[in-house]
Structure formats: C-alpha cells, structure tokens
Design a protein around this motif. Structure first.
Motif, PDB file in Angstrom:
ATOM      1  N   ASN A  88      -1.046 -10.876  12.255  1.00 12.66           N
ATOM      2  CA  ASN A  88      -0.308 -11.605  11.228  1.00 12.66           C
ATOM      3  C   ASN A  88       1.149 -11.809  11.630  1.00 12.66           C
ATOM      4  O   ASN A  88       1.931 -12.362  10.879  1.00 12.66           O
ATOM      5  CB  ASN A  88      -0.371 -10.850   9.890  1.00 12.66           C
ATOM      6  CG  ASN A  88      -0.012 -11.728   8.711  1.00 12.66           C
ATOM      7  OD1 ASN A  88      -0.039 -12.954   8.802  1.00 12.66           O
ATOM      8  ND2 ASN A  88       0.365 -11.106   7.603  1.00 12.66           N
ATOM      9  N   GLU A 135     -14.116  -8.780   6.464  1.00 14.88           N
ATOM     10  CA  GLU A 135     -12.973  -8.237   5.732  1.00 14.88           C
ATOM     11  C   GLU A 135     -11.712  -8.142   6.589  1.00 14.88           C
ATOM     12  O   GLU A 135     -10.628  -7.823   6.091  1.00 14.88           O
ATOM     13  CB  GLU A 135     -13.322  -6.833   5.194  1.00 14.88           C
ATOM     14  CG  GLU A 135     -14.458  -6.841   4.187  1.00 14.88           C
ATOM     15  CD  GLU A 135     -14.886  -5.431   3.780  1.00 14.88           C
ATOM     16  OE1 GLU A 135     -14.345  -4.448   4.349  1.00 14.88           O
ATOM     17  OE2 GLU A 135     -15.758  -5.319   2.903  1.00 14.88           O
ATOM     18  N   ASN A 138      -8.506 -10.556   5.800  1.00 16.35           N
ATOM     19  CA  ASN A 138      -7.762 -10.164   4.597  1.00 16.35           C
ATOM     20  C   ASN A 138      -7.033  -8.838   4.798  1.00 16.35           C
ATOM     21  O   ASN A 138      -5.933  -8.641   4.245  1.00 16.35           O
ATOM     22  CB  ASN A 138      -8.694 -10.078   3.387  1.00 16.35           C
ATOM     23  CG  ASN A 138      -9.098 -11.452   2.880  1.00 16.35           C
ATOM     24  OD1 ASN A 138      -8.391 -12.438   3.099  1.00 16.35           O
ATOM     25  ND2 ASN A 138     -10.237 -11.538   2.213  1.00 16.35           N
ATOM     26  N   ALA A 139      -7.622  -7.940   5.576  1.00 13.81           N
ATOM     27  CA  ALA A 139      -6.946  -6.665   5.868  1.00 13.81           C
ATOM     28  C   ALA A 139      -5.649  -6.911   6.642  1.00 13.81           C
ATOM     29  O   ALA A 139      -4.639  -6.222   6.415  1.00 13.81           O
ATOM     30  CB  ALA A 139      -7.870  -5.746   6.655  1.00 13.81           C
ATOM     31  N   LEU A 141      -3.843  -9.754   6.414  1.00 17.05           N
ATOM     32  CA  LEU A 141      -2.930 -10.399   5.469  1.00 17.05           C
ATOM     33  C   LEU A 141      -2.337  -9.393   4.481  1.00 17.05           C
ATOM     34  O   LEU A 141      -1.196  -9.543   4.037  1.00 17.05           O
ATOM     35  CB  LEU A 141      -3.669 -11.509   4.710  1.00 17.05           C
ATOM     36  CG  LEU A 141      -4.118 -12.708   5.564  1.00 17.05           C
ATOM     37  CD1 LEU A 141      -5.047 -13.618   4.768  1.00 17.05           C
ATOM     38  CD2 LEU A 141      -2.906 -13.484   6.072  1.00 17.05           C
ATOM     39  N   ASP A 142      -3.102  -8.353   4.152  1.00 14.16           N
ATOM     40  CA  ASP A 142      -2.639  -7.324   3.218  1.00 14.16           C
ATOM     41  C   ASP A 142      -1.845  -6.221   3.904  1.00 14.16           C
ATOM     42  O   ASP A 142      -1.380  -5.271   3.246  1.00 14.16           O
ATOM     43  CB  ASP A 142      -3.839  -6.695   2.487  1.00 14.16           C
ATOM     44  CG  ASP A 142      -4.551  -7.684   1.578  1.00 14.16           C
ATOM     45  OD1 ASP A 142      -3.934  -8.703   1.209  1.00 14.16           O
ATOM     46  OD2 ASP A 142      -5.735  -7.442   1.248  1.00 14.16           O
ATOM     47  N   GLY A 143      -1.711  -6.305   5.239  1.00 17.43           N
ATOM     48  CA  GLY A 143      -0.946  -5.301   5.974  1.00 17.43           C
ATOM     49  C   GLY A 143      -1.647  -3.970   6.155  1.00 17.43           C
ATOM     50  O   GLY A 143      -1.018  -2.964   6.513  1.00 17.43           O
ATOM     51  N   LYS A 144      -2.963  -3.939   5.952  1.00 17.56           N
ATOM     52  CA  LYS A 144      -3.707  -2.683   6.123  1.00 17.56           C
ATOM     53  C   LYS A 144      -3.941  -2.359   7.598  1.00 17.56           C
ATOM     54  O   LYS A 144      -4.165  -1.209   7.959  1.00 17.56           O
ATOM     55  CB  LYS A 144      -5.046  -2.768   5.384  1.00 17.56           C
ATOM     56  CG  LYS A 144      -4.899  -2.877   3.873  1.00 17.56           C
ATOM     57  CD  LYS A 144      -6.257  -3.048   3.193  1.00 17.56           C
ATOM     58  CE  LYS A 144      -6.100  -3.185   1.684  1.00 17.56           C
ATOM     59  NZ  LYS A 144      -7.402  -3.458   1.016  1.00 17.56           N
ATOM     60  N   LYS A 161      -5.392 -19.408   7.797  1.00 22.73           N
ATOM     61  CA  LYS A 161      -4.759 -18.359   6.995  1.00 22.73           C
ATOM     62  C   LYS A 161      -3.409 -17.938   7.578  1.00 22.73           C
ATOM     63  O   LYS A 161      -2.813 -16.953   7.136  1.00 22.73           O
ATOM     64  CB  LYS A 161      -5.696 -17.152   6.888  1.00 22.73           C
ATOM     65  CG  LYS A 161      -7.005 -17.500   6.168  1.00 22.73           C
ATOM     66  CD  LYS A 161      -7.924 -16.310   6.054  1.00 22.73           C
ATOM     67  CE  LYS A 161      -9.212 -16.701   5.326  1.00 22.73           C
ATOM     68  NZ  LYS A 161     -10.166 -15.585   5.191  1.00 22.73           N
TER      69      LYS A 161
END
Length: 284
Positions: A88, A135, A138-139, A141-144, A161
């Motif tokens: 990201n 997943e 999205n992980a 994008l969420d910074g996980k 994205k």
C-alpha cells in the motif's frame, strides 16, 4: 462409481470441471461428489488424504506424494501467471531484501506455491501471516500487513484499489529457469486402482477440451461461484490459468514441475521425494 473431488470456486477450476461434473462429456461411468474450497484448505485436506481427487498447490504436493499421484490433465502452469508481491506504499526490491524481517507479509497459505516462490526469492522473509487469499488486499488497505502475496483474480483488481506491485514472482521464476511456473495440479489417491486413475485422467482431459470448444457452456456455473466477479475478469482469469498444460502436461510441463521440486529439495524447502510424481510414462 462415485468419487470425491475437490477444487476451488475460482473461474479456472469451474471452467475445467463444469463438463465433467455436469456430464456434458462421457465420464466412463464415473460420478463425482464435489467439495469447493480455497487452495490452502484443499492443501490441508490433501495432507489428511480425505479426497479421492483434488486440486492442490505444487508446493503442497511434495508433502503428500506418498498419498497422491499427479494427473497429466487439469494443471495450472504458465508464463506471466505467477503470484505478485504488492503493498500500500512504495517498497523497492532492494528495501525488501535488506529489511525483509521488518515487514509483515500476508500469504495465502504456508503450502501454496506462492509461498514457495517467496521463499526462493526472499529466503530471509520470515514474518508471515497466513490468510484467505481474497482477504489480503483489504488487510493491506487496513494496515494489518505491510506486504501482500496475491494469487488468482486479485492480480486484476489490486491496482483499482491503489495498491502497488513490488515484484511478479512468476516473472522471477521464468528469468531463473526459462520454464513455465507450476502453480496447481490435479492429483488422485494412490489407493484407487490404476484403471480408475487413468479413467479419471481421460475424463478431466475430455472436460478441458470440451470447455475450450464450448467456452460459454459453463458460464452460469462459473458465475455462480465467482464471488461477484465481472464476466470480463472471469474470462481473463480463465485465459491466464487454463492453457495447453491444462489439457496435458507434456514434456515441457513435466520438466517445469521436476525443476520446481529439484530446486525445493536443493534448498531443503520440501522433504525427500520417494514416489513417482507422474501417473504414467510420457507418451511420445
């Protein structure tokens, strides 16, 4: 005779198996009880030997070769089809090489061929988190996680994205070897009689050939399992992963698979192989 069959809901697998499980081709008296699972779940089921026939990662196959033998039909090999490392934020290959332990990497499963290739390219990258392949974006994008190892249709969606490619690991493999990258194969349980194993191989080949000759025949079935993908993305996915190696591995496909295992054995990534990999001798 009814056999259990496991494959993923991804378009390449549903495209390949549609004609087989819906009896659009001659199945030589065979019926199939189908189980749909993501690739790492299929890998884990193969470890337990619970299915008669299953799709699995080539990396995982090395761990179950005592239970299963590889069919010549149904495989996913190819050029330009490898897993991608994405992030990201901007990360260079040199950054990853120097700081691989600092980055948390989301992977689609320990026994996936994607993770095997990651180990070949970046052996120091040990900070990994296993997750379902769908997943990973999205992980990020969420910074996980800091870096994602993506497979399947995600290679068509990550840019939309705002995510960035670090490296195409399939391209890395191709530059190293000159061979297609073996991603997933279809294996059959060794406890089944040889005549049944050969019959299944013929039927899957017939199913792939039917799909190529009638590409829209399985559209409803493919769409039903494609997680709301557009038809364009579905067929991009199919075009990427279903090819001549899916009809029959041939000498080229077998060479690529053998080389994959040889490199893995050399780096002690997989256990020693004591069984014959392929179902039958290569026909001229």
């Amino acid at each position: 005779m009814k056999l259990t069959l496991g494959f993923s809901p991804c378009p390449n697998d549903t495209f390949i198996f549609d004609a087989l499980i819906h009896h659009k081709i001659d199945t030589e008296g065979l019926d199939f009880e189908v189980f749909f699972d993501d690739v790492e779940t299929l890998n884990q089921k193969a470890m337990q030997g619970v299915l008669d026939i299953t799709k699995l990662s080539y990396h995982a196959f090395a761990y179950v070769i005592d239970k299963y033998v590889l069919l010549d039909a149904g495989s996913a090999l190819g050029f330009g089809v490898g897993p991608l490392l994405i992030s990201n934020f901007a990360i260079s290959i040199s950054d990853l090489q120097e700081k691989s332990m600092q980055y948390k990497i989301g992977i689609p499963g320990k026994y996936t061929t994607a993770n095997f290739l990651l180990g070949l390219a970046f052996p120091e990258a040990k900070n990994k988190q296993e997750m379902v392949f769908s997943e990973i974006e999205n992980a990020l994008l969420d910074g996980k996680i800091d870096i994602g190892l993506i497979i399947h249709e995600n290679r068509f969606t990550y840019q939309d994205k705002g995510l960035h490619k670090i490296l195409d690991l399939g391209d890395y493999w191709e530059r190293q070897t000159g061979c297609a990258i073996p991603l997933g194969g279809i294996v059959i349980n060794r406890r089944l009689p040889l005549d049944v194993q050969l019959k299944v191989n013929r039927c899957i080949r017939r199913s792939v050939e039917f799909a190529f000759a009638n590409p829209k025949s399985g559209l409803a079935f493919i769409r039903e399992h494609s997680q709301e993908m557009s038809e364009e993305v579905m067929y991009k996915h199919i075009d990427l992963y279903v090819n001549k190696y899916s009809v029959d591995l041939g000498a080229e496909g077998r060479k690529a698979i053998t080389l994959l295992f040889d490199k893995a054995l050399e780096k002690e990534i997989i256990p020693p192989i004591k069984e014959e990999i392929f179902l039958s001798p290569l026909t001229p």
